[in-house]
Design a protein around this motif. Structure first.
Motif, PDB file in Angstrom:
ATOM      1  N   LEU A 185       0.896  -1.294  -0.057  1.00 29.42           N
ATOM      2  CA  LEU A 185      -0.050  -0.087  -0.109  1.00 29.42           C
ATOM      3  C   LEU A 185       0.852   1.379  -0.008  1.00 29.42           C
ATOM      4  O   LEU A 185       0.569   2.228  -0.729  1.00 29.42           O
ATOM      5  CB  LEU A 185      -0.921  -0.036   1.203  1.00 29.42           C
ATOM      6  CG  LEU A 185      -2.087   1.159   1.210  1.00 29.42           C
ATOM      7  CD1 LEU A 185      -2.846   1.116   0.221  1.00 29.42           C
ATOM      8  CD2 LEU A 185      -2.664   1.051   2.725  1.00 29.42           C
ATOM      9  N   GLU A 186       2.072   1.492   0.786  1.00 26.99           N
ATOM     10  CA  GLU A 186       2.785   2.456   0.780  1.00 26.99           C
ATOM     11  C   GLU A 186       3.430   2.704  -0.332  1.00 26.99           C
ATOM     12  O   GLU A 186       3.755   3.849  -0.795  1.00 26.99           O
ATOM     13  CB  GLU A 186       3.626   2.261   2.169  1.00 26.99           C
ATOM     14  CG  GLU A 186       2.979   2.363   3.561  1.00 26.99           C
ATOM     15  CD  GLU A 186       4.131   1.985   4.538  1.00 26.99           C
ATOM     16  OE1 GLU A 186       3.776   2.139   5.854  1.00 26.99           O
ATOM     17  OE2 GLU A 186       5.127   1.747   4.232  1.00 26.99           O
ATOM     18  N   LEU A 221      10.121   4.044  -4.264  1.00 28.41           N
ATOM     19  CA  LEU A 221      10.423   3.627  -5.713  1.00 28.41           C
ATOM     20  C   LEU A 221      10.516   4.826  -6.977  1.00 28.41           C
ATOM     21  O   LEU A 221      10.050   5.825  -6.644  1.00 28.41           O
ATOM     22  CB  LEU A 221       9.190   2.639  -6.091  1.00 28.41           C
ATOM     23  CG  LEU A 221       9.075   1.623  -5.213  1.00 28.41           C
ATOM     24  CD1 LEU A 221       7.768   0.664  -5.639  1.00 28.41           C
ATOM     25  CD2 LEU A 221      10.136   0.575  -4.917  1.00 28.41           C
ATOM     26  N   ALA A 222      11.633   4.281  -7.722  1.00 28.45           N
ATOM     27  CA  ALA A 222      11.917   5.127  -8.768  1.00 28.45           C
ATOM     28  C   ALA A 222      10.784   4.941  -9.962  1.00 28.45           C
ATOM     29  O   ALA A 222      10.733   5.515 -11.042  1.00 28.45           O
ATOM     30  CB  ALA A 222      13.032   4.937  -9.360  1.00 28.45           C
ATOM     31  N   GLY A 223      10.086   3.730  -9.963  1.00 25.22           N
ATOM     32  CA  GLY A 223       9.293   3.458 -11.027  1.00 25.22           C
ATOM     33  C   GLY A 223       8.735   1.870 -10.932  1.00 25.22           C
ATOM     34  O   GLY A 223       9.155   1.249  -9.811  1.00 25.22           O
ATOM     35  N   PHE A 224       8.228   1.513 -12.080  1.00 28.08           N
ATOM     36  CA  PHE A 224       7.608   0.092 -12.202  1.00 28.08           C
ATOM     37  C   PHE A 224       7.999  -0.847 -13.286  1.00 28.08           C
ATOM     38  O   PHE A 224       8.044  -0.193 -14.289  1.00 28.08           O
ATOM     39  CB  PHE A 224       6.148  -0.041 -11.819  1.00 28.08           C
ATOM     40  CG  PHE A 224       5.821   0.815 -10.628  1.00 28.08           C
ATOM     41  CD1 PHE A 224       5.633   0.367  -9.285  1.00 28.08           C
ATOM     42  CD2 PHE A 224       5.288   2.188 -10.585  1.00 28.08           C
ATOM     43  CE1 PHE A 224       5.402   1.004  -8.279  1.00 28.08           C
ATOM     44  CE2 PHE A 224       5.011   2.967  -9.429  1.00 28.08           C
ATOM     45  CZ  PHE A 224       4.944   2.194  -8.151  1.00 28.08           C
ATOM     46  N   PHE A 225       8.052  -1.818 -13.292  1.00 23.72           N
ATOM     47  CA  PHE A 225       8.643  -2.786 -14.223  1.00 23.72           C
ATOM     48  C   PHE A 225       7.741  -4.027 -14.469  1.00 23.72           C
ATOM     49  O   PHE A 225       7.357  -4.966 -13.390  1.00 23.72           O
ATOM     50  CB  PHE A 225       9.940  -3.137 -14.018  1.00 23.72           C
ATOM     51  CG  PHE A 225      10.649  -4.000 -14.861  1.00 23.72           C
ATOM     52  CD1 PHE A 225      11.271  -3.318 -16.048  1.00 23.72           C
ATOM     53  CD2 PHE A 225      10.634  -5.386 -14.999  1.00 23.72           C
ATOM     54  CE1 PHE A 225      11.907  -3.862 -16.968  1.00 23.72           C
ATOM     55  CE2 PHE A 225      11.522  -6.037 -16.003  1.00 23.72           C
ATOM     56  CZ  PHE A 225      12.027  -5.086 -16.952  1.00 23.72           C
ATOM     57  N   ALA A 249      -0.165   2.291 -14.347  1.00 23.80           N
ATOM     58  CA  ALA A 249      -0.667   3.687 -14.446  1.00 23.80           C
ATOM     59  C   ALA A 249      -1.007   3.953 -13.117  1.00 23.80           C
ATOM     60  O   ALA A 249      -0.769   5.103 -12.648  1.00 23.80           O
ATOM     61  CB  ALA A 249      -1.565   3.986 -15.395  1.00 23.80           C
ATOM     62  N   ARG A 250      -1.738   2.949 -12.420  1.00 25.71           N
ATOM     63  CA  ARG A 250      -2.407   3.541 -11.066  1.00 25.71           C
ATOM     64  C   ARG A 250      -1.155   3.573 -10.105  1.00 25.71           C
ATOM     65  O   ARG A 250      -0.956   4.343  -9.196  1.00 25.71           O
ATOM     66  CB  ARG A 250      -3.420   2.370 -10.749  1.00 25.71           C
ATOM     67  CG  ARG A 250      -3.982   2.480  -9.276  1.00 25.71           C
ATOM     68  CD  ARG A 250      -5.376   2.259  -9.112  1.00 25.71           C
ATOM     69  NE  ARG A 250      -5.629   0.701  -8.960  1.00 25.71           N
ATOM     70  CZ  ARG A 250      -5.855  -0.160  -8.235  1.00 25.71           C
ATOM     71  NH1 ARG A 250      -5.991   0.491  -6.762  1.00 25.71           N
ATOM     72  NH2 ARG A 250      -6.061  -1.448  -8.021  1.00 25.71           N
ATOM     73  N   MET A 251      -0.055   2.620 -10.002  1.00 25.32           N
ATOM     74  CA  MET A 251       0.993   2.701  -9.291  1.00 25.32           C
ATOM     75  C   MET A 251       1.621   3.977  -9.585  1.00 25.32           C
ATOM     76  O   MET A 251       2.239   4.798  -8.460  1.00 25.32           O
ATOM     77  CB  MET A 251       1.754   1.659  -9.416  1.00 25.32           C
ATOM     78  CG  MET A 251       1.144   0.078  -8.892  1.00 25.32           C
ATOM     79  SD  MET A 251       2.398  -1.168  -9.460  1.00 25.32           S
ATOM     80  CE  MET A 251       1.568  -2.523  -8.757  1.00 25.32           C
ATOM     81  N   THR A 252       1.876   4.416 -10.736  1.00 27.65           N
ATOM     82  CA  THR A 252       2.600   5.388 -11.108  1.00 27.65           C
ATOM     83  C   THR A 252       2.032   6.929 -10.808  1.00 27.65           C
ATOM     84  O   THR A 252       2.611   7.988 -10.268  1.00 27.65           O
ATOM     85  CB  THR A 252       2.844   5.802 -12.676  1.00 27.65           C
ATOM     86  OG1 THR A 252       3.624   4.295 -13.100  1.00 27.65           O
ATOM     87  CG2 THR A 252       3.669   6.795 -13.012  1.00 27.65           C
ATOM     88  N   ARG A 253       0.635   6.839 -10.656  1.00 21.99           N
ATOM     89  CA  ARG A 253      -0.125   8.100 -10.179  1.00 21.99           C
ATOM     90  C   ARG A 253      -0.021   8.157  -8.519  1.00 21.99           C
ATOM     91  O   ARG A 253       0.245   9.261  -7.981  1.00 21.99           O
ATOM     92  CB  ARG A 253      -1.725   8.094 -10.373  1.00 21.99           C
ATOM     93  CG  ARG A 253      -2.016   8.087 -11.813  1.00 21.99           C
ATOM     94  CD  ARG A 253      -3.585   8.256 -12.050  1.00 21.99           C
ATOM     95  NE  ARG A 253      -4.282   7.274 -11.634  1.00 21.99           N
ATOM     96  CZ  ARG A 253      -4.439   6.259 -12.619  1.00 21.99           C
ATOM     97  NH1 ARG A 253      -3.979   6.164 -13.797  1.00 21.99           N
ATOM     98  NH2 ARG A 253      -5.124   5.036 -12.134  1.00 21.99           N
ATOM     99  N   ALA A 299       3.531   9.561  -7.974  1.00 19.08           N
ATOM    100  CA  ALA A 299       3.779  11.157  -8.131  1.00 19.08           C
ATOM    101  C   ALA A 299       3.247  11.818  -7.225  1.00 19.08           C
ATOM    102  O   ALA A 299       3.459  12.984  -7.007  1.00 19.08           O
ATOM    103  CB  ALA A 299       2.948  11.331  -9.584  1.00 19.08           C
ATOM    104  N   ALA A 300       2.097  11.180  -6.445  1.00 21.53           N
ATOM    105  CA  ALA A 300       1.550  12.056  -5.300  1.00 21.53           C
ATOM    106  C   ALA A 300       2.421  11.938  -4.011  1.00 21.53           C
ATOM    107  O   ALA A 300       2.214  12.603  -2.838  1.00 21.53           O
ATOM    108  CB  ALA A 300       0.291  11.537  -5.014  1.00 21.53           C
ATOM    109  N   GLU A 301       3.406  11.265  -3.913  1.00 22.14           N
ATOM    110  CA  GLU A 301       4.320  11.103  -2.736  1.00 22.14           C
ATOM    111  C   GLU A 301       5.209  12.057  -2.718  1.00 22.14           C
ATOM    112  O   GLU A 301       5.764  12.337  -3.715  1.00 22.14           O
ATOM    113  CB  GLU A 301       4.915   9.539  -2.594  1.00 22.14           C
ATOM    114  CG  GLU A 301       4.218   8.364  -2.540  1.00 22.14           C
ATOM    115  CD  GLU A 301       4.817   7.068  -2.305  1.00 22.14           C
ATOM    116  OE1 GLU A 301       5.020   6.712  -1.331  1.00 22.14           O
ATOM    117  OE2 GLU A 301       5.131   6.544  -3.313  1.00 22.14           O
TER     118      GLU A 301
END
Length: 249
Positions: A154-155, A209-213, A195-199, A202-204
Motif C-alpha cells: 500500500l505504501e 520507488l523510482a518506477g515500476f516494471f 498507471a495506477r501505481m505511477t499516479r 507521483a503524489a508521494e
C-alpha cells in the motif's frame, strides 16, 4: 507452483500457513563485529545520507512441515543487517526473512518496483517489500508478516488487496534469505495497474520507488538488477502458467 530446487540454487515451497514469532537472541556475529559494522555503516551513509539505522527483525530459525511454516525472528540494528548482507551473510544461523505481495495483472504480468537512488538497494528490481520491524510485532510476540507485506504494498504502490485475494504463500529459501511471497491477481491489465501505481508514486513527497516494471516472461528478466529470489519465483510461475495453458501442471 511446483515445489523443489530452482536453477538459481534456491528452494521454492508452497505454504498454507505462516506463523512468525519474536524471540530474544544474542547474535554473536554482530557483537563480535561491532567495529566492522560501524565502519561499514559510515561508508554506506556517506554514499546514501538518507539511510536510517533503525531496528529490524532477522530470522534465527525457520521450519517448514507439511506446508506450515514457523519462523523465529529477533531484533537488531539495520546497520548490523546491512553489513551482514553486504558481507555475504557469513553467519548461516541467521537469515533475512521478509514478506511481499506479488502483484499480478489480469493479463498475466507480474509488476515489480524499481528501487530509488537514495535507498540501500538503488536500481534493483523486485516486489514491493521491506525488512520487518517492531511495528509488525503484535501482542504476545506474534510478528505479522502478512500485515507487513500488505502495508509495504500500500505504501509503495497505493494498492490495497482485493477482497477476494488468495491467501497462499510461496517460500523462496537460500542465499541467506527466506522470502515469503503472496501472489495476488488484481482486476486491471498490466498497463492500467502500472498507471495506477505511477499516479500514487507521483503524489508521494518522498517516493521509495523510482518506477515500476512489468514482467510477462523470462525474456523480460534483468538478471543484473533482479535478486535471485525474484528470478526463481517468476521462472517457476511462468513455467506453471505455460503448463496450465497446455492442460497439465
Amino acid at each position: 507452483m511446483s515445489d523443489g530446487a530452482n536453477p538459481d540454487g534456491l528452494t521454492l515451497t508452497r505454504l498454507h500457513s505462516l506463523d512468525a514469532r519474536l524471540v530474544t537472541h544474542d547474535w554473536a556475529w554482530a557483537r563480535d563485529n561491532a567495529e566492522r559494522i560501524a565502519a561499514h555503516w559510515d561508508r554506506r551513509v556517506a554514499e546514501k545520507p538518507a539511510l536510517f539505522d533503525g531496528r529490524v527483525l532477522l530470522a534465527h530459525t525457520c521450519r517448514v512441515a507439511d506446508g506450515a511454516c514457523t519462523v523465529a525472528l529477533f531484533e537488531t540494528r539495520f546497520s548490523a543487517f546491512l553489513t551482514f548482507r553486504d558481507s555475504g551473510s557469513p553467519d548461516p544461523s541467521v537469515t533475512n526473512a521478509f514478506a511481499a505481495v506479488v502483484p499480478w495483472s489480469r493479463d498475466g504480468a507480474a509488476i515489480l518496483g524499481v528501487m530509488g537512488r537514495d535507498t540501500a538497494n538503488a536500481d534493483q528490481i523486485y516486489f514491493p517489500c521491506g525488512t520487518p520491524d517492531g511495528s509488525d510485532v503484535r501482542p504476545g510476540g506474534r510478528v505479522d508478516l502478512v500485515g507487513s507485506a500488505t502495508r509495504e504494498l500500500l505504501e509503495e504502490t497505493g494498492l490495497a488487496l482485493p477482497t477476494d485475494a488468495a491467501d497462499g504463500w510461496v517460500l523462496v529459501s537460500g542465499a541467506g534469505q527466506h522470502a515469503f511471497l503472496r501472489p495476488v491477481t488484481f482486476p486491471e491489465d498490466a498497463a492500467a495497474l502500472v498507471a495506477r501505481m505511477t499516479r500514487h508514486r507521483a503524489a508521494e513527497a518522498e517516493p521509495e520507488l523510482a518506477g515500476f516494471f512489468a514482467v510477462r516472461s523470462p525474456a523480460d528478466f534483468r538478471p543484473e538488477r533482479m535478486p535471485g529470489f525474484v528470478r526463481a519465483y517468476l521462472r517457476q510461475a511462468f513455467r506453471d502458467q505455460a503448463g496450465a495453458r497446455r492442460g497439465y501442471g
